[in-house]
Design a protein around this motif. Structure first.
Motif, PDB file in Angstrom:
ATOM      1  N   SER A  49       0.832  -1.208   0.000  1.00  0.00           N
ATOM      2  CA  SER A  49       0.000   0.000   0.000  1.00  0.00           C
ATOM      3  C   SER A  49       0.865   1.256   0.000  1.00  0.00           C
ATOM      4  CB  SER A  49      -0.924   0.013   1.212  1.00  0.00           C
ATOM      5  OG  SER A  49      -1.837  -1.043   1.146  1.00  0.00           O
ATOM      6  N   LYS A  50       1.937   1.245   0.785  1.00  0.00           N
ATOM      7  CA  LYS A  50       2.848   2.390   0.805  1.00  0.00           C
ATOM      8  C   LYS A  50       3.477   2.598  -0.569  1.00  0.00           C
ATOM      9  CE  LYS A  50       4.270   2.230   5.659  1.00  0.00           C
ATOM     10  NZ  LYS A  50       5.406   1.941   6.568  1.00  0.00           N
ATOM     11  N   GLN A  51       3.858   1.495  -1.187  1.00  0.00           N
ATOM     12  CA  GLN A  51       4.461   1.581  -2.509  1.00  0.00           C
ATOM     13  C   GLN A  51       3.452   2.145  -3.512  1.00  0.00           C
ATOM     14  OE1 GLN A  51       5.559  -2.087  -4.513  1.00  0.00           O
ATOM     15  NE2 GLN A  51       7.467  -1.134  -5.172  1.00  0.00           N
ATOM     16  N   ALA A  52       2.228   1.680  -3.466  1.00  0.00           N
ATOM     17  CA  ALA A  52       1.192   2.184  -4.378  1.00  0.00           C
ATOM     18  C   ALA A  52       0.955   3.676  -4.133  1.00  0.00           C
ATOM     19  CB  ALA A  52      -0.100   1.394  -4.192  1.00  0.00           C
ATOM     20  N   LEU A  53       0.963   4.078  -2.872  1.00  0.00           N
ATOM     21  CA  LEU A  53       0.784   5.498  -2.546  1.00  0.00           C
ATOM     22  C   LEU A  53       1.953   6.313  -3.087  1.00  0.00           C
ATOM     23  CD1 LEU A  53      -0.996   7.578  -1.071  1.00  0.00           C
ATOM     24  CD2 LEU A  53       0.427   7.198   0.947  1.00  0.00           C
ATOM     25  N   GLN A  90       4.567   8.559 -19.049  1.00  0.00           N
ATOM     26  CA  GLN A  90       3.609   7.917 -18.151  1.00  0.00           C
ATOM     27  C   GLN A  90       3.455   6.429 -18.458  1.00  0.00           C
ATOM     28  OE1 GLN A  90       3.764  10.065 -15.634  1.00  0.00           O
ATOM     29  NE2 GLN A  90       1.676   9.507 -15.208  1.00  0.00           N
ATOM     30  N   PHE A  91       3.439   6.067 -19.742  1.00  0.00           N
ATOM     31  CA  PHE A  91       3.345   4.649 -20.099  1.00  0.00           C
ATOM     32  C   PHE A  91       4.572   3.886 -19.611  1.00  0.00           C
ATOM     33  CE2 PHE A  91       0.161   5.821 -23.463  1.00  0.00           C
ATOM     34  CZ  PHE A  91      -0.855   5.032 -22.973  1.00  0.00           C
ATOM     35  N   THR A  92       5.741   4.475 -19.787  1.00  0.00           N
ATOM     36  CA  THR A  92       6.974   3.845 -19.318  1.00  0.00           C
ATOM     37  C   THR A  92       6.955   3.698 -17.799  1.00  0.00           C
ATOM     38  OG1 THR A  92       8.207   4.774 -21.174  1.00  0.00           O
ATOM     39  CG2 THR A  92       9.498   4.047 -19.274  1.00  0.00           C
ATOM     40  N   THR A  93       6.584   4.753 -17.119  1.00  0.00           N
ATOM     41  CA  THR A  93       6.532   4.738 -15.657  1.00  0.00           C
ATOM     42  C   THR A  93       5.498   3.738 -15.152  1.00  0.00           C
ATOM     43  OG1 THR A  93       7.240   7.048 -15.569  1.00  0.00           O
ATOM     44  CG2 THR A  93       6.156   6.185 -13.616  1.00  0.00           C
ATOM     45  N   ALA A  94       4.337   3.701 -15.779  1.00  0.00           N
ATOM     46  CA  ALA A  94       3.291   2.763 -15.355  1.00  0.00           C
ATOM     47  C   ALA A  94       3.763   1.321 -15.508  1.00  0.00           C
ATOM     48  CB  ALA A  94       2.013   2.987 -16.166  1.00  0.00           C
ATOM     49  N   GLY A  95       4.444   1.028 -16.589  1.00  0.00           N
ATOM     50  CA  GLY A  95       4.973  -0.321 -16.781  1.00  0.00           C
ATOM     51  C   GLY A  95       5.968  -0.696 -15.698  1.00  0.00           C
ATOM     52  N   GLU A  96       6.845   0.224 -15.364  1.00  0.00           N
ATOM     53  CA  GLU A  96       7.831  -0.029 -14.305  1.00  0.00           C
ATOM     54  C   GLU A  96       7.144  -0.203 -12.951  1.00  0.00           C
ATOM     55  OE1 GLU A  96      11.149  -0.927 -12.342  1.00  0.00           O
ATOM     56  OE2 GLU A  96      10.956  -0.792 -14.519  1.00  0.00           O
ATOM     57  N   MET A  98       4.120  -1.283 -12.417  1.00  0.00           N
ATOM     58  CA  MET A  98       3.424  -2.569 -12.418  1.00  0.00           C
ATOM     59  C   MET A  98       4.399  -3.724 -12.186  1.00  0.00           C
ATOM     60  SD  MET A  98       0.273  -2.118 -12.432  1.00  0.00           S
ATOM     61  CE  MET A  98      -0.173  -3.821 -12.604  1.00  0.00           C
ATOM     62  N   ARG A  99       5.579  -3.646 -12.804  1.00  0.00           N
ATOM     63  CA  ARG A  99       6.591  -4.687 -12.592  1.00  0.00           C
ATOM     64  C   ARG A  99       7.008  -4.741 -11.124  1.00  0.00           C
ATOM     65  NH1 ARG A  99       7.880  -3.200 -17.715  1.00  0.00           N
ATOM     66  NH2 ARG A  99       9.303  -1.535 -17.161  1.00  0.00           N
ATOM     67  N   GLN A 100       7.213  -3.582 -10.526  1.00  0.00           N
ATOM     68  CA  GLN A 100       7.633  -3.544  -9.124  1.00  0.00           C
ATOM     69  C   GLN A 100       6.542  -4.056  -8.193  1.00  0.00           C
ATOM     70  OE1 GLN A 100       9.274   0.256  -7.954  1.00  0.00           O
ATOM     71  NE2 GLN A 100      10.504   0.385  -9.811  1.00  0.00           N
ATOM     72  N   ILE A 101       5.311  -3.626  -8.417  1.00  0.00           N
ATOM     73  CA  ILE A 101       4.204  -4.073  -7.561  1.00  0.00           C
ATOM     74  C   ILE A 101       3.987  -5.571  -7.727  1.00  0.00           C
ATOM     75  CG2 ILE A 101       1.692  -3.957  -7.270  1.00  0.00           C
ATOM     76  CD1 ILE A 101       1.911  -0.932  -7.711  1.00  0.00           C
ATOM     77  N   THR A 102       4.006  -6.048  -8.962  1.00  0.00           N
ATOM     78  CA  THR A 102       3.828  -7.483  -9.204  1.00  0.00           C
ATOM     79  C   THR A 102       4.918  -8.284  -8.510  1.00  0.00           C
ATOM     80  OG1 THR A 102       2.762  -7.033 -11.321  1.00  0.00           O
ATOM     81  CG2 THR A 102       3.624  -9.252 -10.989  1.00  0.00           C
TER      82      THR A 102
END
Length: 117
Positions: A49-53, A90-96, A98-102
């Protein structure tokens, strides 16, 4: 073909910048409060949750910076380039993100199942 200039009065640009600054301060207060509340209530999903925030806060900062750049665009071509650069970033950042959260979710799941089988 000559690109027409965006004729935006300086007063309107100043107002837009002040509005962006105020919104950014409000979001900063929100993220600060949310971070403190997560620290006060530790749990199994707190790290994720902290990471997502943190990722959300980074995205908001990027959006505010994007808005500031758009406020100063002098023609349509420049505004479109700013928009294109922002979307690509933003697309590049979102992909990164998602990889980290996964990776963290998989690691947490692996840790949770240790010794159960």
């Amino acid at each position: 073909m000559i690109e027409p200039k965006l004729e935006v009065p300086a007063e309107l640009r100043d107002l837009a910048e002040k509005t962006i600054d105020q919104a950014e301060k409000a979001f900063a207060m929100f993220f600060d409060a949310a971070g403190k509340s997560m620290t006060a209530m530790p749990g199994a999903g707190t790290d994720i949750s902290k990471q997502a925030l943190t990722f959300t806060e980074q995205n908001m900062k990027a959006a505010f910076e994007h808005a500031r750049k758009l406020v100063h665009a002098t023609n349509l071509q420049e505004a479109m380039q700013i928009q294109s650069d922002f979307l690509r970033s933003q697309f590049t950042t979102a992909g990164e993100h998602m990889r980290q959260i996964t990776g963290n979710v998989m690691s947490a799941a692996k840790d949770a199942t240790k010794g159960k089988f």
